[in-house]
Design an enzyme around this catalytic site. Sequence first.
Site, PDB file in Angstrom:
ATOM      1  N   TYR A   1       0.702  -1.134   0.025  1.00 64.33           N
ATOM      2  CA  TYR A   1       0.043  -0.028  -0.031  1.00 64.33           C
ATOM      3  C   TYR A   1       0.879   1.238  -0.037  1.00 64.33           C
ATOM      4  O   TYR A   1       1.751   1.209   0.829  1.00 64.33           O
ATOM      5  CB  TYR A   1      -0.963  -0.095   1.357  1.00 64.33           C
ATOM      6  CG  TYR A   1      -1.723   1.102   1.530  1.00 64.33           C
ATOM      7  CD1 TYR A   1      -3.167   1.458   1.050  1.00 64.33           C
ATOM      8  CD2 TYR A   1      -1.130   2.117   1.941  1.00 64.33           C
ATOM      9  CE1 TYR A   1      -3.656   2.501   1.091  1.00 64.33           C
ATOM     10  CE2 TYR A   1      -1.927   3.573   2.351  1.00 64.33           C
ATOM     11  CZ  TYR A   1      -3.148   3.673   1.822  1.00 64.33           C
ATOM     12  OH  TYR A   1      -3.972   4.819   1.833  1.00 64.33           O
TER      13      TYR A   1
ATOM     14  N   GLU B   1      -3.410   7.427  -4.038  1.00 66.05           N
ATOM     15  CA  GLU B   1      -3.344   6.193  -3.208  1.00 66.05           C
ATOM     16  C   GLU B   1      -3.026   5.136  -4.138  1.00 66.05           C
ATOM     17  O   GLU B   1      -4.019   4.993  -5.047  1.00 66.05           O
ATOM     18  CB  GLU B   1      -4.815   6.187  -2.407  1.00 66.05           C
ATOM     19  CG  GLU B   1      -4.652   4.767  -1.417  1.00 66.05           C
ATOM     20  CD  GLU B   1      -6.252   4.507  -0.796  1.00 66.05           C
ATOM     21  OE1 GLU B   1      -6.128   4.408   0.440  1.00 66.05           O
ATOM     22  OE2 GLU B   1      -7.046   4.759  -1.358  1.00 66.05           O
TER      23      GLU B   1
END
Lengths: 401, 296
Positions: free
Chosen positions: A119, A207
């Site tokens: 991530y 993101e």
Amino acid sequence: MNLHEYQAKQLLAQYGVEVPGGQPCTTANEARSIAEKLFTEGHDMVVVKIQIHSGGRGKGVFKDGFKGGVHLCKSAEDVYEKATSMLGKTIVTKQTGETGRQVNTLLIASAEKILSEFYLAVLLDRESSQPLIMASCEGGVDIEEVAETNPNAIIKLQVDPLLGLKPYQARNLAKALGLSGKMIQSAAKLISGIYKTWWECDASMVEINPLCIVENPDGTKKMSAVDAKISIDGNALYRHKNIAEMRDLNEEAELEVEASKYDLNYIKLDGNVACLVNGAGLAMATMDAIKHFGGDPANFLDVGGGATKEQVTAAFQIILKDPNVKAILVNIFGGIMNCNTIAEGVVAAAAETQLSLPLVVRLEGNNVEAGRKTLSESGITLITADSLADAAKKVVSEATV
Amino acid sequence: MAILVNSDTKVLVQGITGSFGGRHTQLSLEYGSQIVAGVTPGKSGQVFEDKVPIFDNVTEAAKESGATASAIFVPPPFAADAILEAVDAGLELVVAITEGIPVRDMIEVKAALRGSPTRLIGPNCPGVVTPGTGENSHGGCRIGIAPGYIHKKGDIGVVSRSGTLTYEAVWQLTSNGLGQSTCVGIGGDPVPGSTHLDIIKLFNEDPETRGIIMIGEIGGSAEEEAAAWIKENCNKPIAGFIAGTTAPPGRRMGHAGAIVSGGKGTAEAKISAMEDAGISVAETPSQMAEALIKIL
């Protein structure tokens, strides 16, 4: 302003970030030909992803019963069939609410052979007023959940905005994610590109979830941004004409688009007590007061500090297009704004819209006496209130009759 | 004494020839504030309303007029540059009224401000008012866009992220016979020049401030940080209010900084941190003054 995944990936690619090959499309025929091209390039699997501003696309269900907004396909024919089942149809996900969202665009991309997932996000750290990179080895999962259950799994790196992200910082971050050998350099390049995208595009957030190590058809490995989400600072769009053009009005509530044409700040909510207020803080506080006295706000609406008669009329028209609305509260603290201007606007709007709903008005401030006089002499039926609390109480009782 | 500004403070206005800046400069002059210079590049030699000389840049304006504070009404694309110019000119206080400055510009400004003696208030704020002793608080220092007449000279400090909620609080105080030492709108942006805590510290040290009203809203953690400091360091009575209990997560509520994201910045968390610090939190925005009077 939120971007679609395919738009986010286009921006990232411009900054040298590796993304899976593919293209967006709006018809099933296009979907098939993009897929054919990908299969010819040697990919053995293609993914079809709906492009809507919502998370949980894979687990969404279409209103006609078709399941899932993300599909893996082994043939161009299969891609065509899946595209036909999704384009033009409405899907409900955990984030869209019951009304769901119509699918107009698909992203057809190579389905990467994923070896491991990470991530990575870049955002503003409000505490320090500096850019913050957040990364985790736990990719492809809900990062908020990771933050709750395993905060140590999240690596944070603050960036000096005047220096930017330095290569050694990106390498150290890659190492902290457990990468080694050639992958460190390759990940560092990608991380730098992601940071640069955030900074140069005036993004509020970038993101990448998941960021992956994938295996190429020839067996070599590389890092790739398999999914991407970007939102842009609306105040900076004036210097990014290309990004401003990416705005998709289909993704925004119709009334909110309408309100933005009049420079009104309107957000539709699910309740039945509408409110019209000057100032964002007071508008929020008005919604809170409605809730406090047992009601449910139908909207947030800030008409701003210098509202005109035309804006007030437009605001009323927008409020009245919401069929749930049972009563309206006008709460104005006229600091510099003339209360009489607002009063005239309310009277004009009530006449023009042939208002039949209960209307509670609380006016305070500059030239308030003239404003009250305009209202009382207008002949329109309204309930006046002395304070915000009084107004909220009265409008809630009108809405629940 | 008050904080930041008083009736002697000499103020210059950047963007004085714009319609918004001009209108509010006029109102400040009528309030009796000392607006001593204006800045609009290329217009030096002109005079605003027969009273205020205009200069090409801040350095000249400050040197000629003796101004120590600036009000910025420059449009968003040029506002960050205007702030940096005022900082470079060595002004003590810069109040940026402009709404809509890109976050990236403010990140740069904030970084450039580190170590600088200049204090920045705003952007996207109503400004600062220290009420005067005249009728309707005339003769005080008004920098920005707040209505002067609602104030009254006194000993309550007000600090807030929202303009109209500040007016609401000031109005309640004045209606209850309580005057204000200084009212500071810190603005609704995610990268503010000064935070609640910065201003609370000043109020805490100001012998003429007896009590404080602190108004916050959803987004960020500035209220929590202020509350943590207050709990340990501040003995003055403080009342508060947080707007946005009913705001849906993930939506920006008018102000660029008013957003609950990733479960952070909720009204609940702020209210609980404030209550934990002994702050008297008003249940509705109509009770802000009442919440303070209870504990004075």
